[in-house]
Design a protein around this motif. Structure first.
Motif, PDB file in Angstrom:
ATOM      1  N   ILE A  19       0.834  -1.198   0.000  1.00 44.50           N
ATOM      2  CA  ILE A  19       0.000   0.000   0.000  1.00 44.50           C
ATOM      3  C   ILE A  19       0.876   1.258   0.000  1.00 44.50           C
ATOM      4  O   ILE A  19       1.836   1.353   0.770  1.00 44.50           O
ATOM      5  CB  ILE A  19      -0.940   0.019   1.227  1.00 44.50           C
ATOM      6  N   THR A  20       0.533   2.209  -0.854  1.00 43.88           N
ATOM      7  CA  THR A  20       1.279   3.467  -0.944  1.00 43.88           C
ATOM      8  C   THR A  20       0.310   4.644  -0.773  1.00 43.88           C
ATOM      9  O   THR A  20      -0.902   4.486  -0.967  1.00 43.88           O
ATOM     10  CB  THR A  20       1.979   3.595  -2.311  1.00 43.88           C
ATOM     11  N   PRO A  21       0.812   5.839  -0.436  1.00 42.46           N
ATOM     12  CA  PRO A  21      -0.092   6.990  -0.263  1.00 42.46           C
ATOM     13  C   PRO A  21      -0.676   7.453  -1.594  1.00 42.46           C
ATOM     14  O   PRO A  21      -0.018   7.397  -2.631  1.00 42.46           O
ATOM     15  CB  PRO A  21       0.816   8.056   0.361  1.00 42.46           C
ATOM     16  N   THR A  22      -1.920   7.912  -1.544  1.00 42.26           N
ATOM     17  CA  THR A  22      -2.590   8.422  -2.745  1.00 42.26           C
ATOM     18  C   THR A  22      -2.160   9.847  -3.061  1.00 42.26           C
ATOM     19  O   THR A  22      -1.885  10.190  -4.213  1.00 42.26           O
ATOM     20  CB  THR A  22      -4.125   8.395  -2.546  1.00 42.26           C
ATOM     21  N   ALA A  23      -2.114  10.688  -2.039  1.00 46.92           N
ATOM     22  CA  ALA A  23      -1.925  12.136  -2.240  1.00 46.92           C
ATOM     23  C   ALA A  23      -0.453  12.506  -2.396  1.00 46.92           C
ATOM     24  O   ALA A  23       0.101  13.312  -1.633  1.00 46.92           O
ATOM     25  CB  ALA A  23      -2.558  12.896  -1.082  1.00 46.92           C
ATOM     26  N   VAL A  24       0.221  11.899  -3.393  1.00 47.48           N
ATOM     27  CA  VAL A  24       1.602  12.271  -3.725  1.00 47.48           C
ATOM     28  C   VAL A  24       1.687  12.452  -5.238  1.00 47.48           C
ATOM     29  O   VAL A  24       0.843  11.963  -5.985  1.00 47.48           O
ATOM     30  CB  VAL A  24       2.621  11.198  -3.260  1.00 47.48           C
ATOM     31  N   GLU A  25       2.705  13.169  -5.698  1.00 50.30           N
ATOM     32  CA  GLU A  25       2.907  13.351  -7.141  1.00 50.30           C
ATOM     33  C   GLU A  25       3.210  12.004  -7.792  1.00 50.30           C
ATOM     34  O   GLU A  25       3.772  11.109  -7.159  1.00 50.30           O
ATOM     35  CB  GLU A  25       4.069  14.319  -7.389  1.00 50.30           C
ATOM     36  N   HIS A  26       2.872  11.900  -9.082  1.00 49.55           N
ATOM     37  CA  HIS A  26       3.048  10.612  -9.764  1.00 49.55           C
ATOM     38  C   HIS A  26       4.509  10.187  -9.834  1.00 49.55           C
ATOM     39  O   HIS A  26       4.824   8.997  -9.897  1.00 49.55           O
ATOM     40  CB  HIS A  26       2.452  10.685 -11.177  1.00 49.55           C
ATOM     41  N   ASP A  27       5.444  11.177  -9.817  1.00 47.49           N
ATOM     42  CA  ASP A  27       6.860  10.839  -9.882  1.00 47.49           C
ATOM     43  C   ASP A  27       7.524  10.798  -8.511  1.00 47.49           C
ATOM     44  O   ASP A  27       8.751  10.668  -8.403  1.00 47.49           O
ATOM     45  CB  ASP A  27       7.596  11.823 -10.790  1.00 47.49           C
ATOM     46  N   SER A  28       6.723  10.877  -7.452  1.00 45.23           N
ATOM     47  CA  SER A  28       7.267  10.765  -6.098  1.00 45.23           C
ATOM     48  C   SER A  28       7.785   9.347  -5.863  1.00 45.23           C
ATOM     49  O   SER A  28       7.195   8.376  -6.363  1.00 45.23           O
ATOM     50  CB  SER A  28       6.176  11.082  -5.061  1.00 45.23           C
ATOM     51  N   PRO A  29       8.864   9.179  -5.112  1.00 45.95           N
ATOM     52  CA  PRO A  29       9.352   7.829  -4.790  1.00 45.95           C
ATOM     53  C   PRO A  29       8.320   6.987  -4.041  1.00 45.95           C
ATOM     54  O   PRO A  29       8.422   5.761  -4.031  1.00 45.95           O
ATOM     55  CB  PRO A  29      10.578   8.090  -3.903  1.00 45.95           C
ATOM     56  N   GLU A  30       7.309   7.671  -3.437  1.00 44.23           N
ATOM     57  CA  GLU A  30       6.284   6.959  -2.682  1.00 44.23           C
ATOM     58  C   GLU A  30       5.071   6.568  -3.530  1.00 44.23           C
ATOM     59  O   GLU A  30       4.210   5.830  -3.060  1.00 44.23           O
ATOM     60  CB  GLU A  30       5.793   7.830  -1.518  1.00 44.23           C
ATOM     61  N   SER A  31       4.985   7.080  -4.746  1.00 43.73           N
ATOM     62  CA  SER A  31       3.813   6.790  -5.572  1.00 43.73           C
ATOM     63  C   SER A  31       3.773   5.324  -5.959  1.00 43.73           C
ATOM     64  O   SER A  31       4.805   4.645  -5.978  1.00 43.73           O
ATOM     65  CB  SER A  31       3.816   7.644  -6.841  1.00 43.73           C
ATOM     66  N   TYR A  32       2.577   4.852  -6.296  1.00 44.17           N
ATOM     67  CA  TYR A  32       2.501   3.430  -6.615  1.00 44.17           C
ATOM     68  C   TYR A  32       3.175   3.099  -7.931  1.00 44.17           C
ATOM     69  O   TYR A  32       3.587   1.973  -8.158  1.00 44.17           O
ATOM     70  CB  TYR A  32       1.079   2.900  -6.497  1.00 44.17           C
ATOM     71  N   TYR A  33       3.358   4.089  -8.806  1.00 46.69           N
ATOM     72  CA  TYR A  33       4.151   3.855 -10.013  1.00 46.69           C
ATOM     73  C   TYR A  33       5.621   3.608  -9.641  1.00 46.69           C
ATOM     74  O   TYR A  33       6.240   2.636 -10.082  1.00 46.69           O
ATOM     75  CB  TYR A  33       4.093   5.072 -10.946  1.00 46.69           C
ATOM     76  N   SER A  34       6.174   4.518  -8.827  1.00 46.10           N
ATOM     77  CA  SER A  34       7.595   4.442  -8.474  1.00 46.10           C
ATOM     78  C   SER A  34       7.910   3.214  -7.638  1.00 46.10           C
ATOM     79  O   SER A  34       8.933   2.547  -7.844  1.00 46.10           O
ATOM     80  CB  SER A  34       8.011   5.713  -7.715  1.00 46.10           C
ATOM     81  N   VAL A  35       7.036   2.911  -6.689  1.00 49.22           N
ATOM     82  CA  VAL A  35       7.285   1.745  -5.826  1.00 49.22           C
ATOM     83  C   VAL A  35       7.264   0.456  -6.640  1.00 49.22           C
ATOM     84  O   VAL A  35       8.104  -0.429  -6.458  1.00 49.22           O
ATOM     85  CB  VAL A  35       6.242   1.681  -4.681  1.00 49.22           C
ATOM     86  N   SER A  36       6.328   0.346  -7.588  1.00 51.31           N
ATOM     87  CA  SER A  36       6.287  -0.864  -8.414  1.00 51.31           C
ATOM     88  C   SER A  36       7.520  -0.966  -9.308  1.00 51.31           C
ATOM     89  O   SER A  36       8.057  -2.054  -9.521  1.00 51.31           O
ATOM     90  CB  SER A  36       5.006  -0.900  -9.250  1.00 51.31           C
ATOM     91  N   ASP A  37       8.006   0.174  -9.831  1.00 52.49           N
ATOM     92  CA  ASP A  37       9.241   0.174 -10.627  1.00 52.49           C
ATOM     93  C   ASP A  37      10.406  -0.356  -9.800  1.00 52.49           C
ATOM     94  O   ASP A  37      11.191  -1.202 -10.254  1.00 52.49           O
ATOM     95  CB  ASP A  37       9.568   1.597 -11.096  1.00 52.49           C
ATOM     96  N   ARG A  38      10.511   0.167  -8.575  1.00 48.89           N
ATOM     97  CA  ARG A  38      11.631  -0.226  -7.715  1.00 48.89           C
ATOM     98  C   ARG A  38      11.578  -1.710  -7.368  1.00 48.89           C
ATOM     99  O   ARG A  38      12.588  -2.413  -7.426  1.00 48.89           O
ATOM    100  CB  ARG A  38      11.632   0.625  -6.444  1.00 48.89           C
ATOM    101  N   LEU A  39      10.394  -2.200  -7.027  1.00 46.82           N
ATOM    102  CA  LEU A  39      10.265  -3.615  -6.667  1.00 46.82           C
ATOM    103  C   LEU A  39      10.594  -4.512  -7.860  1.00 46.82           C
ATOM    104  O   LEU A  39      11.274  -5.541  -7.711  1.00 46.82           O
ATOM    105  CB  LEU A  39       8.842  -3.911  -6.175  1.00 46.82           C
ATOM    106  N   ALA A  40      10.127  -4.142  -9.053  1.00 42.77           N
ATOM    107  CA  ALA A  40      10.398  -4.958 -10.237  1.00 42.77           C
ATOM    108  C   ALA A  40      11.894  -5.008 -10.543  1.00 42.77           C
ATOM    109  O   ALA A  40      12.410  -6.028 -11.018  1.00 42.77           O
ATOM    110  CB  ALA A  40       9.636  -4.407 -11.431  1.00 42.77           C
ATOM    111  N   GLU A  41      12.586  -3.895 -10.258  1.00 48.54           N
ATOM    112  CA  GLU A  41      14.028  -3.849 -10.502  1.00 48.54           C
ATOM    113  C   GLU A  41      14.808  -4.612  -9.446  1.00 48.54           C
ATOM    114  O   GLU A  41      15.791  -5.297  -9.747  1.00 48.54           O
ATOM    115  CB  GLU A  41      14.508  -2.395 -10.529  1.00 48.54           C
ATOM    116  N   GLU A  42      14.361  -4.511  -8.182  1.00 51.60           N
ATOM    117  CA  GLU A  42      15.131  -5.084  -7.076  1.00 51.60           C
ATOM    118  C   GLU A  42      14.919  -6.577  -6.901  1.00 51.60           C
ATOM    119  O   GLU A  42      15.824  -7.293  -6.449  1.00 51.60           O
ATOM    120  CB  GLU A  42      14.770  -4.369  -5.765  1.00 51.60           C
ATOM    121  N   ILE A  43      13.745  -7.083  -7.244  1.00 51.27           N
ATOM    122  CA  ILE A  43      13.433  -8.501  -7.014  1.00 51.27           C
ATOM    123  C   ILE A  43      13.966  -9.323  -8.185  1.00 51.27           C
ATOM    124  O   ILE A  43      13.637  -9.040  -9.349  1.00 51.27           O
ATOM    125  CB  ILE A  43      11.913  -8.706  -6.871  1.00 51.27           C
ATOM    126  N   PRO A  44      14.803 -10.325  -7.918  1.00 54.04           N
ATOM    127  CA  PRO A  44      15.325 -11.161  -9.009  1.00 54.04           C
ATOM    128  C   PRO A  44      14.188 -11.795  -9.818  1.00 54.04           C
ATOM    129  O   PRO A  44      13.255 -12.356  -9.248  1.00 54.04           O
ATOM    130  CB  PRO A  44      16.128 -12.229  -8.260  1.00 54.04           C
TER     131      PRO A  44
END
Length: 402
Positions: free
Chosen positions: A48-73
């Protein structure tokens, strides 16, 4: 790994369960608990990520999913917001189905609520190639980028699954002939109407679609055929906009009946076998020890202090004794038990009229004060505490559920 507001996530979760894949979904915190529980029921992990953040924020659900996809083998992100298979699927399957079921696209308008833009882009392209006169209408929540302008800036909204804060590459704006901006209130009230008048239990985004379709239909006039797509079920929102209390809380509905009055809570206390007198007071000339004894006898935590005798009028109440302040006083000085109440008392408790609504007394009891004096025509009737109100509300809720 996929950012999702519901439907795409469920489809991917089903496929992942069937093929034995690990599945992680990233969702904004405004999503319903039912959606989260459904994904977990398929064995998916939900972040779960916060709704009220900019789309390019590290906390946005776009950014968090990018990071997880990159970090998880072995991580892979289908990314419904940029994957062109999204609109292509609707071009190849959804649009031909509509075409066939409407006798070769014999409709005047097609209304779709827009999220990633995949549905409206695929259907719109198909119809523009074959029947360009069909009006393609996008329904968009207030606060979304698709209909944002100077008068309607980007801002958070409550309807789930549609709208965006940035244009996804899966969206083809050139196929959309018209946009209709829809408020949260209109979306939810229309969805509720669909359930109660048409027997269609649908999601809030479908309420947006239906509201927009009603506006288009009214403009096109009698005899026009307006097709709308309702892709989301309502079971995921039973704790949200299908709940009257939730709607009232967010200001989308008014209470159908007035709140109970303070007097109704007092009557409830008297009728539930309470052996505590409605109003227990102590004279200012009595000792602190006597006040403590009185509190213990009746199991109460506060006492109005009167000059002498009984309190026939609010002006007779000159102060109050409260358990918390007495504890501090006696703990620091054992001899305080022999002090006059007048020395140890605090200001009088707030007074509320017996005919006041519970909204008014709640404001008092949710603050520092744990009790209020209930009065009628200036005469004190009873003490009302937080626990009295809580017990009454619990009883009322139980009666409704029965």
């Amino acid at each position: 790994v996929e950012p999702t507001s519901g439907n795409t996530g469920v489809g991917l979760a089903i496929a992942a369960a069937a093929r034995g894949y690990r599945c992680i979904f990233v969702m904004p915190d405004k999503m319903s608990q039912e959606k989260i529980s459904m994904l977990r029921a398929y064995g998916a992990e939900v972040v779960i990520t916060p709704t009220a953040v900019e789309h390019d924020s590290p906390e946005s659900y776009y950014s968090v999913s990018d990071r997880l996809a990159e970090e998880i083998p072995g991580g892979f992100k289908p990314d419904q917001y940029s994957n062109q298979a999204n609109p292509q699927a609707h071009y190849e399957t959804t649009a031909p189905e509509i075409w066939e079921q409407t006798d070769g696209g014999q409709v005047d308008a097609i209304v779709v609520s827009v999220g990633t833009g995949g549905t409206i882009s695929g259907i719109g392209r198909f119809f523009k190639e074959r029947r360009p006169e069909v009006l393609i209408v996008g329904a968009d929540p207030e606060g979304s980028v698709y209909t944002a302008d100077e008068a309607h800036p980007l801002h958070p909204y409550l309807v789930e699954g549609i709208g965006k804060d940035t244009w996804p590459t899966t969206m083809s704006p050139e196929v959309v002939d018209e946009w209709v901006r829809v408020s949260d209130r209109d979306s939810f009230l229309t969805a509720r109407r669909l359930a109660r008048e048409e027997g269609l239990l649908v999601g809030g985004s479908c309420g947006s679609t239906a509201w927009a379709a009603l506006q288009v239909g009214a403009r096109l006039g009698p005899g026009a055929s307006v097709l709308m797509i309702l892709p989301d079920g309502g079971r995921s929102y039973l704790s949200k906009f299908y709940d009257d209390n939730w709607m009232i809380q967010y200001g989308f509905m008014e209470r159908s009946s007035p709140l109970p009055t303070v007097e109704s809570v007092v009557r409830f206390r008297r009728g539930e076998g309470h052996d505590v007198p409605p109003l227990v007071t102590i004279e200012s000339s009595k000792k602190v020890g006597a006040a403590i004894e009185l509190m213990q006898r009746y199991g109460i935590s506060q006492l109005p202090v009167v000059r002498s005798g009984e309190a026939g009028d609010l002006t007779d109440i000159v102060g109050s004794i409260q358990e918390r302040s007495l504890l501090d006083r006696v703990f620091r000085n054992g001899d305080a038990l022999n002090d006059d109440v007048a020395v140890a008392m605090q200001p009088p408790l707030a007074a509320v009229d017996a005919q006041a609504s519970l909204d008014e007394v709640f404001a008092d009891l949710s603050g520092p004060s744990a009790a209020v004096v209930v009065a009628s025509a200036g005469s004190p009737l009873a003490i009302l505490t937080r626990s009295d109100l809580l017990e009454f509300l619990a009883h009322e809720r139980t009666e409704v559920e029965r």
